[in-house]
Design a protein around this motif. Structure first.
Motif, PDB file in Angstrom:
ATOM      1  N   UNK A  72       0.870  -1.173   0.000  1.00 49.34           N
ATOM      2  CA  UNK A  72       0.000   0.000   0.000  1.00 49.34           C
ATOM      3  C   UNK A  72       0.906   1.222   0.000  1.00 49.34           C
ATOM      4  N   UNK A  73       0.698   2.111  -0.974  1.00 47.08           N
ATOM      5  CA  UNK A  73       1.502   3.329  -1.082  1.00 47.08           C
ATOM      6  C   UNK A  73       0.578   4.532  -1.033  1.00 47.08           C
ATOM      7  N   UNK A  74       0.905   5.489  -0.167  1.00 42.02           N
ATOM      8  CA  UNK A  74       0.145   6.743  -0.060  1.00 42.02           C
ATOM      9  C   UNK A  74       1.101   7.900  -0.324  1.00 42.02           C
ATOM     10  N   UNK A  75       0.616   8.888  -1.087  1.00 39.95           N
ATOM     11  CA  UNK A  75       1.392  10.097  -1.382  1.00 39.95           C
ATOM     12  C   UNK A  75       0.570  11.293  -0.896  1.00 39.95           C
ATOM     13  N   UNK A  76       0.685  11.632   0.417  1.00 43.71           N
ATOM     14  CA  UNK A  76      -0.158  12.687   0.973  1.00 43.71           C
ATOM     15  C   UNK A  76       0.086  14.061   0.351  1.00 43.71           C
ATOM     16  N   UNK A  77       1.298  14.348  -0.060  1.00 41.44           N
ATOM     17  CA  UNK A  77       1.619  15.582  -0.793  1.00 41.44           C
ATOM     18  C   UNK A  77       2.840  15.326  -1.656  1.00 41.44           C
ATOM     19  N   UNK A  78       3.072  16.187  -2.593  1.00 40.17           N
ATOM     20  CA  UNK A  78       4.158  15.996  -3.557  1.00 40.17           C
ATOM     21  C   UNK A  78       5.511  15.917  -2.845  1.00 40.17           C
ATOM     22  N   UNK A  79       6.288  14.901  -3.214  1.00 44.46           N
ATOM     23  CA  UNK A  79       7.601  14.694  -2.611  1.00 44.46           C
ATOM     24  C   UNK A  79       7.572  13.831  -1.360  1.00 44.46           C
ATOM     25  N   UNK A  80       6.385  13.466  -0.883  1.00 45.18           N
ATOM     26  CA  UNK A  80       6.241  12.640   0.324  1.00 45.18           C
ATOM     27  C   UNK A  80       5.543  11.342  -0.047  1.00 45.18           C
ATOM     28  N   UNK A  81       6.120  10.219   0.380  1.00 51.54           N
ATOM     29  CA  UNK A  81       5.531   8.916   0.083  1.00 51.54           C
ATOM     30  C   UNK A  81       5.626   8.044   1.333  1.00 51.54           C
ATOM     31  N   UNK A  82       4.531   7.388   1.687  1.00 50.80           N
ATOM     32  CA  UNK A  82       4.479   6.460   2.808  1.00 50.80           C
ATOM     33  C   UNK A  82       3.989   5.131   2.255  1.00 50.80           C
ATOM     34  N   UNK A  83       4.685   4.038   2.636  1.00 56.91           N
ATOM     35  CA  UNK A  83       4.239   2.757   2.118  1.00 56.91           C
ATOM     36  C   UNK A  83       4.460   1.649   3.137  1.00 56.91           C
ATOM     37  N   UNK A  84       3.707   0.587   2.971  1.00 56.56           N
ATOM     38  CA  UNK A  84       3.867  -0.643   3.741  1.00 56.56           C
ATOM     39  C   UNK A  84       3.875  -1.783   2.726  1.00 56.56           C
ATOM     40  N   UNK A  85       4.778  -2.748   2.944  1.00 58.54           N
ATOM     41  CA  UNK A  85       4.918  -3.836   1.973  1.00 58.54           C
ATOM     42  C   UNK A  85       5.251  -5.136   2.688  1.00 58.54           C
ATOM     43  N   UNK A  86       4.581  -6.200   2.271  1.00 56.60           N
ATOM     44  CA  UNK A  86       4.884  -7.557   2.723  1.00 56.60           C
ATOM     45  C   UNK A  86       5.191  -8.368   1.470  1.00 56.60           C
ATOM     46  N   UNK A  87       6.318  -9.063   1.461  1.00 58.93           N
ATOM     47  CA  UNK A  87       6.697  -9.833   0.272  1.00 58.93           C
ATOM     48  C   UNK A  87       7.362 -11.142   0.667  1.00 58.93           C
TER      49      UNK A  87
END
Length: 170
Positions: free
Chosen positions: A115-130
């Motif tokens: 799951x990737x969220x980009x709340x504002x330009x230049x900022x990215x928050x993500x969670x990943x299970x692989x």
């Protein structure tokens, strides 16, 4: 001999509900390693100095995957994938010594979720299970080159389980 045919297809859908991208593909690999340097094996022989023998066997590996990427908004993306990997191998030396034509089979599934969220330009928050699976190579699947010491393995002793990697990221 190593043969590696591969395939990969992509499909995209765009609409008011967001963007969806689907990918799927498959691959197949086969290997055949031959060695004709065998000592004469008396009937019923199970113990041999394996360090003098060269590896001799064959291996097949197949894999298929399905992945999807869904972006309901330009600031959110959901990724999911599943891959199936299987392999089978035959050690010809053990086969000749034990008169046992048994292939060793290994397989498994490996999922990925993100799951990737980009709340504002230049900022990215993500969670990943692989997860990932690696089946044993041909050299790991057959005896020889000093593998397993000096005792001729019983059937199933050279059976190495697939390696599994799991990662979690935030």
């Amino acid at each position: 001999d190593v043969k590696i045919p591969k395939g990969n297809l992509v499909g995209k859908l765009n609409g008011g509900w967001g963007d969806l991208t689907l990918r799927y593909g498959a691959s197949y690999t086969w290997e055949d390693l031959r060695s004709d340097d065998y000592p004469d094996l008396p009937e019923g022989t199970y113990l041999l100095d394996m360090t003098i023998l060269k590896p001799d066997g064959k291996r097949h590996e197949w894999s298929a995957f399905l992945s999807g990427e869904y972006s309901p908004r330009d600031w959110a993306q959901i990724d999911a994938a599943i891959r199936y990997t299987g392999s089978s191998s035959l050690d010809r030396k053990i086969d000749r010594a034990l008169w046992d034509r048994s292939w060793v089979k290994r397989d498994g599934f490996a999922p990925i979720f993100a799951l990737t969220l980009k709340p504002w330009q230049g900022m990215q928050v993500y969670a990943r299970y692989a997860e990932a699976i690696r089946t044993p190579s041909l050299f790991e699947s057959v005896a020889g080159c000093g593998q397993r010491g000096t005792v001729w393995p019983e059937p199933g002793q050279v059976d190495i389980e697939p390696g599994r990697m799991i990662t979690r990221e935030i």
